[in-house]
Design an enzyme around this catalytic site. Sequence first.
Site, PDB file in Angstrom:
ATOM      1  N   TYR A 136       0.791  -1.232   0.076  1.00 51.48           N
ATOM      2  CA  TYR A 136      -0.508  -0.144  -0.086  1.00 51.48           C
ATOM      3  C   TYR A 136       0.917   1.324   0.115  1.00 51.48           C
ATOM      4  O   TYR A 136       0.589   2.672  -0.761  1.00 51.48           O
ATOM      5  CB  TYR A 136      -1.119   0.259   1.434  1.00 51.48           C
ATOM      6  CG  TYR A 136      -2.179  -1.410   1.267  1.00 51.48           C
ATOM      7  CD1 TYR A 136      -1.797  -2.169   0.297  1.00 51.48           C
ATOM      8  CD2 TYR A 136      -2.742  -1.490   2.709  1.00 51.48           C
ATOM      9  CE1 TYR A 136      -2.866  -3.124   0.073  1.00 51.48           C
ATOM     10  CE2 TYR A 136      -3.759  -2.176   2.653  1.00 51.48           C
ATOM     11  CZ  TYR A 136      -4.431  -3.435   1.391  1.00 51.48           C
ATOM     12  OH  TYR A 136      -4.571  -3.984   1.884  1.00 51.48           O
TER      13      TYR A 136
ATOM     14  N   HIS B 244       0.078 -12.108   1.768  1.00 54.74           N
ATOM     15  CA  HIS B 244      -0.520 -10.957   1.175  1.00 54.74           C
ATOM     16  C   HIS B 244      -1.677 -11.373   0.283  1.00 54.74           C
ATOM     17  O   HIS B 244      -2.357 -11.598  -0.102  1.00 54.74           O
ATOM     18  CB  HIS B 244      -0.258  -9.890   0.440  1.00 54.74           C
ATOM     19  CG  HIS B 244      -0.838  -9.010   0.089  1.00 54.74           C
ATOM     20  ND1 HIS B 244      -0.452  -7.302   0.661  1.00 54.74           N
ATOM     21  CD2 HIS B 244      -2.165  -8.609  -0.069  1.00 54.74           C
ATOM     22  CE1 HIS B 244      -2.000  -6.068   0.500  1.00 54.74           C
ATOM     23  NE2 HIS B 244      -2.948  -7.395  -0.368  1.00 54.74           N
TER      24      HIS B 244
END
Length: 272
Positions: free
Chosen positions: A47, A105
Amino acid sequence: METIKTQGIAMPKLGLGTFRMQGNACRAAVESGLSLGYRHIDTAEMYGNEEPIGAAIAASRVPRSELHVTTKVWVENLAPDAIRRSFDASLKKLRLDHVDLYLVHWPSRSMDLPAVLETLMKLKAEGRTRAIGVANFTTALLKTTVEEVKAPIACNQVEYHVMLDQSKLLNYLVRHRIPLVAYCPLAQGRVASDETLGAIGRKHGATAAQVALKWLLDQDGVAAIPKASRAESQKANLDALKLSLDDDDRKAIAALPKDRRCVSPGFGPDWD
């Protein structure tokens, strides 16, 4: 705030997602969320916002023991040495001496899954993350993780909302007492315009989004991390907790089409 107890941690059922939040806007959003009462913050190295989140946590002065912070290692960094480098960088940016939950992730087709999980388990044993978990894992990958490697995973974080059936995955997770953390819980905003959800919302003096969120949070072992950058949206999501859905509401939601997947990158797994 109700919590889910899993692998030694207590994870608040409603968290603040931060995907696509950047810089000062991200810091302001997290500061706002913390001031409103959020105690579960979800981020990831991909992110690119761990630094502003770390600054927001530091500025908030919320006791560390009251916070649940999740971050994740990116799909390109799943070799054991790369995981450690990624983890060290994440911790430094977050200005923390440990995180509460560290996730893979996305699975990679080329990863050595036992080696990946072994590295995460070592980080947990060292006290640098209180728990470990996975994201975007299929039931087949979960079987390897749970039944073969026997990794003590605290959750599987996946896309889940009123427009996507995850019953097969949920059944597996429930059997093994592993929570599901729902990302995109509002189907990237699509729930807001759904007529069925809107009608249920009007009945209860709520919005379609609040109905969709409460439907998730009413499920045992399910947490949700809607992204919300504006204080009004953050508060609306918290207010969804006060909503009481009845059997008629749940039947109407069950009848909605459940084939809308919002997130399916080319490198993702073959969803089963």
